[in-house]
Design a protein around this motif. Structure first.
Motif, PDB file in Angstrom:
ATOM      1  N   LEU A 324       2.964  -9.586  -8.310  1.00 32.64           N
ATOM      2  CA  LEU A 324       2.733  -8.636  -7.229  1.00 32.64           C
ATOM      3  C   LEU A 324       1.490  -7.843  -8.340  1.00 32.64           C
ATOM      4  CD1 LEU A 324       2.811  -6.440  -5.666  1.00 32.64           C
ATOM      5  CD2 LEU A 324       4.701  -5.355  -6.820  1.00 32.64           C
ATOM      6  N   LEU A 325       0.269  -7.598  -7.684  1.00 34.20           N
ATOM      7  CA  LEU A 325      -0.712  -7.275  -8.794  1.00 34.20           C
ATOM      8  C   LEU A 325      -0.514  -5.278  -8.196  1.00 34.20           C
ATOM      9  CD1 LEU A 325      -2.138 -10.249  -8.464  1.00 34.20           C
ATOM     10  CD2 LEU A 325      -3.701  -8.840  -8.879  1.00 34.20           C
ATOM     11  N   LEU A 326      -0.783  -4.509  -9.378  1.00 28.73           N
ATOM     12  CA  LEU A 326      -0.473  -2.772  -8.678  1.00 28.73           C
ATOM     13  C   LEU A 326      -2.265  -2.657  -9.803  1.00 28.73           C
ATOM     14  CD1 LEU A 326       2.953  -1.903  -8.011  1.00 28.73           C
ATOM     15  CD2 LEU A 326       1.291  -2.437  -6.504  1.00 28.73           C
ATOM     16  N   ASN A 327      -3.064  -2.733  -8.978  1.00 24.85           N
ATOM     17  CA  ASN A 327      -4.722  -2.846  -9.547  1.00 24.85           C
ATOM     18  C   ASN A 327      -5.130  -2.013  -8.967  1.00 24.85           C
ATOM     19  OD1 ASN A 327      -5.326  -4.898  -7.880  1.00 24.85           O
ATOM     20  ND2 ASN A 327      -6.244  -6.083  -9.699  1.00 24.85           N
ATOM     21  N   ASN A 328      -4.839  -1.069  -7.936  1.00 27.49           N
ATOM     22  CA  ASN A 328      -5.807  -0.195  -7.342  1.00 27.49           C
ATOM     23  C   ASN A 328      -5.432   1.714  -7.106  1.00 27.49           C
ATOM     24  OD1 ASN A 328      -6.766   0.762  -4.439  1.00 27.49           O
ATOM     25  ND2 ASN A 328      -8.873  -0.833  -4.973  1.00 27.49           N
ATOM     26  N   ALA A 329      -5.993   2.399  -8.002  1.00 26.70           N
ATOM     27  CA  ALA A 329      -5.024   3.133  -6.998  1.00 26.70           C
ATOM     28  C   ALA A 329      -3.820   3.561  -7.323  1.00 26.70           C
ATOM     29  CB  ALA A 329      -5.007   3.614  -5.586  1.00 26.70           C
TER      30      ALA A 329
END
Length: 366
Positions: A324-329
């Protein structure tokens, strides 16, 4: 730092393990401004470096034989003027806009207000779409190949060079048919939509393979792209923004087969899951065995990435064995929330830091 590790980890080694079966995590990517920021180039309309390439290419005198040195020097200064911490990947990105494959095929690219547009003024006939071929000397494609070789040579292992954003298959079809017409086509001419998508899928991979070959032959440091990931093997951030306007049944018909094929043809397939309109398609995405990772983007006017309503989706992705990539906002304040609420295996968090000291403090959270 308490860990005794350097501020910038060995992202090559850590990403190699992260792509592997164990998915060790979390990875934390931090970028921060260096003490001396490079001046904005005279030809750049803004500080948005994502669009510096097109601002430079569309400036006066930028013909096929233009001297690339001013542009390459600008990118060197940009990378050297920034700090990278944790698992951040210093890179430059060959950015011509999302879905540039359409411009390679038609020659149509309109750049204005820091956005590139590829949708044709009127729909291209189906027969003409099926006749499209990737011409080696097509203007925008020739520019891209020349820049890819020059940027890879220039990098000399100091930074990675990101593959350009070719676009999603159906997004490219929408650029050729126009978005509104393609919505109608999905109802009235589904067989023609299928045929066009399959034809463009072959061209997409021909283009990807050639550009990847150019980057590797000229000394690129592994593979990179606009998501900020790195791999020694091939990977790509696949997407279909068009499916936000489709039902799950239509997405299963028109999007999933081509996406699954793409995930089989690269070693690490990632999906750009863009906004609430694509939430109904999560089960379909998770049905693709070869899909390695999903990047969540909350979308305009939606709650930010740390919103409790998104957490069940994050857990489903991680518990399915994906990354999971959390790299926006994402903000620095979100890091402890994600570390507390989510499994760590396969998780990647990317955000900014104020300076080197702030980055060091954030890394202690790991």
């Amino acid at each position: 730092m308490a860990s005794g590790r350097p501020l910038l980890f060995d992202y090559r080694e850590r990403f190699t393990r992260w792509w592997g079966p164990g998915r060790p995590g979390p990875l934390l990517q931090l970028e921060y401004p260096g003490p001396a920021q490079p001046p904005k180039p005279a030809w750049a309309a803004s500080y948005d470096t994502w669009w510096w390439l097109l601002q430079w290419l569309t400036g006066p005198g930028r013909d096929e034989g233009a001297d690339l040195e001013p542009f390459l020097a600008t990118w060197d200064a940009h990378v050297e003027g920034h700090g990278y911490a944790g698992d951040a990947v210093p890179q430059v990105w060959l950015n011509l806009g999302p879905g540039v494959l359409a411009a390679y095929l038609t020659g149509y690219l309109k750049f204005e207000t820091n956005t590139s547009w590829f949708e044709l003024p009127s729909p291209m006939a189906w027969d003409d779409i099926m006749k499209l071929r990737l011409e080696p000397e097509a203007p925008w494609y020739a520019k891209t190949k020349r820049l890819a070789a020059a940027m890879a040579k220039r990098s000399r292992g100091r930074y990675a060079v990101g593959m350009t954003d070719l676009g999603g298959i159906m997004d490219v079809t929408a650029s050729l048919r126009t978005g509104m017409q393609l919505l109608e086509d999905c109802v009235t001419d589904p067989g023609l939509v299928d045929a066009a998508n399959r034809h463009l899928l072959g061209i997409w991979h021909q283009c990807f393979d050639e550009l990847d070959g150019i980057l590797q032959a000229n000394g690129a440091d592994g593979r990179a792209g606009w998501m900020g990931l790195w791999a020694k093997e091939t990977w790509y951030p696949f997407q279909c923004d068009f499916c936000a306007m489709l039902s799950p049944a239509m997405t299963e018909r028109f999007v999933i087969p081509d996406l699954a094929e793409q995930c089989r043809r690269v070693e690490h397939g990632v999906y750009h899951w863009d906004g609430p309109g694509e939430i109904p398609h999560l089960d379909l995405l998770l049905s693709i065995p070869e899909l390695k990772a999903i990047q969540w983007v909350p979308g305009a006017s939606a709650p930010p990435a740390n919103h409790p309503g998104w957490m069940p989706y994050y857990r489903r992705i991680l518990e399915s064995g994906r990354r999971l990539l959390l790299n926006n906002a994402v903000t620095p304040e979100d890091i402890p929330v994600f570390l507390k609420e989510l499994p760590h295996e396969g998780l990647l968090i990317s955000t900014w830091a104020r300076d080197e000291s702030h980055a060091a403090e954030l890394l202690k959270l790991l």
